[in-house]
Design an enzyme around this catalytic site. Structure first.
Site, PDB file in Angstrom:
ATOM      1  N   ASP A  91      -7.158  42.346 -33.540  1.00  0.00           N
ATOM      2  CA  ASP A  91      -6.174  41.270 -33.689  1.00  0.00           C
ATOM      3  C   ASP A  91      -5.413  41.537 -34.992  1.00  0.00           C
ATOM      4  O   ASP A  91      -4.512  42.365 -35.027  1.00  0.00           O
ATOM      5  CB  ASP A  91      -6.939  39.940 -33.661  1.00  0.00           C
ATOM      6  CG  ASP A  91      -6.046  38.725 -33.575  1.00  0.00           C
ATOM      7  OD1 ASP A  91      -4.829  38.902 -33.465  1.00  0.00           O
ATOM      8  OD2 ASP A  91      -6.559  37.594 -33.617  1.00  0.00           O
ATOM      9  N   ARG A 104     -18.605  35.435 -21.991  1.00  0.00           N
ATOM     10  CA  ARG A 104     -18.801  36.877 -22.213  1.00  0.00           C
ATOM     11  C   ARG A 104     -19.232  37.583 -20.934  1.00  0.00           C
ATOM     12  O   ARG A 104     -19.039  38.781 -20.775  1.00  0.00           O
ATOM     13  CB  ARG A 104     -19.875  37.114 -23.287  1.00  0.00           C
ATOM     14  CG  ARG A 104     -19.503  36.621 -24.680  1.00  0.00           C
ATOM     15  CD  ARG A 104     -20.508  37.189 -25.689  1.00  0.00           C
ATOM     16  NE  ARG A 104     -20.472  36.517 -26.981  1.00  0.00           N
ATOM     17  CZ  ARG A 104     -19.643  36.817 -27.976  1.00  0.00           C
ATOM     18  NH1 ARG A 104     -18.733  37.762 -27.810  1.00  0.00           N
ATOM     19  NH2 ARG A 104     -19.696  36.172 -29.127  1.00  0.00           N
TER      20      ARG A 104
HETATM   21  P1  IMP Z   1      -9.257  40.467 -36.503  1.00  0.00           P
HETATM   22  O1  IMP Z   1     -10.210  40.580 -37.652  1.00  0.00           O
HETATM   23  O2  IMP Z   1      -8.145  39.505 -36.731  1.00  0.00           O
HETATM   24  O3  IMP Z   1      -8.753  41.809 -36.002  1.00  0.00           O
HETATM   25  O4  IMP Z   1     -10.065  39.734 -35.354  1.00  0.00           O
HETATM   26  C1  IMP Z   1     -10.878  40.410 -34.506  1.00  0.00           C
HETATM   27  C2  IMP Z   1     -11.940  39.495 -33.958  1.00  0.00           C
HETATM   28  O5  IMP Z   1     -11.437  38.186 -33.613  1.00  0.00           O
HETATM   29  C3  IMP Z   1     -12.445  40.086 -32.680  1.00  0.00           C
HETATM   30  O6  IMP Z   1     -13.572  40.882 -32.939  1.00  0.00           O
HETATM   31  C4  IMP Z   1     -12.786  38.887 -31.843  1.00  0.00           C
HETATM   32  O7  IMP Z   1     -14.119  38.531 -32.084  1.00  0.00           O
HETATM   33  C5  IMP Z   1     -11.905  37.788 -32.341  1.00  0.00           C
HETATM   34  N1  IMP Z   1     -10.745  37.577 -31.442  1.00  0.00           N
HETATM   35  C6  IMP Z   1      -9.434  37.795 -31.720  1.00  0.00           C
HETATM   36  N2  IMP Z   1      -8.654  37.510 -30.668  1.00  0.00           N
HETATM   37  C7  IMP Z   1      -9.490  37.104 -29.671  1.00  0.00           C
HETATM   38  C8  IMP Z   1      -9.266  36.679 -28.300  1.00  0.00           C
HETATM   39  O8  IMP Z   1      -8.141  36.632 -27.766  1.00  0.00           O
HETATM   40  N3  IMP Z   1     -10.392  36.345 -27.616  1.00  0.00           N
HETATM   41  C9  IMP Z   1     -11.641  36.390 -28.136  1.00  0.00           C
HETATM   42  N4  IMP Z   1     -11.894  36.786 -29.399  1.00  0.00           N
HETATM   43  C10 IMP Z   1     -10.818  37.147 -30.164  1.00  0.00           C
END
Ligand code: IMP
Ligand code: MG
Length: 177
Positions: free
Chosen positions: A100, A162
């Site tokens: 993300d 999940r």
């Molecule tokens: P980042 O640190 O912003 O890259 O977030 C990554 C983490 O956020 C992932 O490992 C997911 O656990 C969670 N995440 C982000 N977007 C989603 C989504 O659309 N569905 C479920 N989990 C998400």
């Protein structure tokens, strides 16, 4: 279809096909070498299990857990399960469910690099089409997805969904916060 699902984005067979392609690509890229797959708990487990069964070079696995929330307060990411294997000199592939902002992977990558691996690659099932933290471009991507919240095939909403064998968007009424 689960009652909370609004639409299926990737079917079970589409997911299986991508896991197969990625497993083959990793095997080709590291032919004659060994890789360590590092799954980030819990979302990556299903994807990792499918990718690893399509890898035909020597391969080991390990898992790490990172939390960036304490209760509902967002803080700095920290490990709740540390790296348990010695990765010095190894080819490490970080396996994530969804990339993300990249904040989680930037933190994990830094900790992994501190242990002097030979190489570090990033493999993510889904890559959200938004700007990332520096230095966390994925090397292996299942699918690029729009910036919507998705569940299934390991991904959760409040630890639920999940187990769905597909990736889906859930209905607004199923989201309670
Ligand atoms: P980042 O640190 O912003 O890259 O977030 C990554 C983490 O956020 C992932 O490992 C997911 O656990 C969670 N995440 C982000 N977007 C989603 C989504 O659309 N569905 C479920 N989990 C998400
Ligand atoms: Mg996650």
């Amino acid at each position: 279809m689960h009652k909370d699902v609004k639409r299926i984005i990737y079917t079970e067979s589409e997911l299986a096909a991508r896991a197969k392609d990625i497993g083959k690509k990793i095997s080709a890229d590291f032919a004659g070498q060994e890789v360590v797959l590092f799954g980030i708990l819990s979302g990556s487990v299903i994807f990792l299990a499918d990718v690893m069964r399509n890898i035909d070079i020597d391969c080991t696995i390990d898992f790490i857990d990172v939390k960036s929330y304490i209760g509902t307060v967002s803080g700095e990411p920290r490990f709740t399960k540390e790296l348990s294997n010695d990765i010095e000199g190894k080819n490490v592939i970080l396996v994530e469910d969804i990339l993300d902002t990249g904040k989680t992977l930037a933190f994990v990558k830094k900790a992994v690099l501190a242990q002097n691996p030979k190489t570090v690659k990033i493999c993510t099932l889904l890559n959200k089409k938004i700007e990332k933290s520096a230095d966390v471009q994925a090397d292996y991507i299942g699918f690029d997805v729009d910036n919507v919240f998705v569940v299934g095939y390991g991904l959760d909403y409040s630890q639920k969904y999940r187990n769905l064998p597909y990736i889906a968007e859930i209905k607004e009424e199923a989201i309670t916060d």
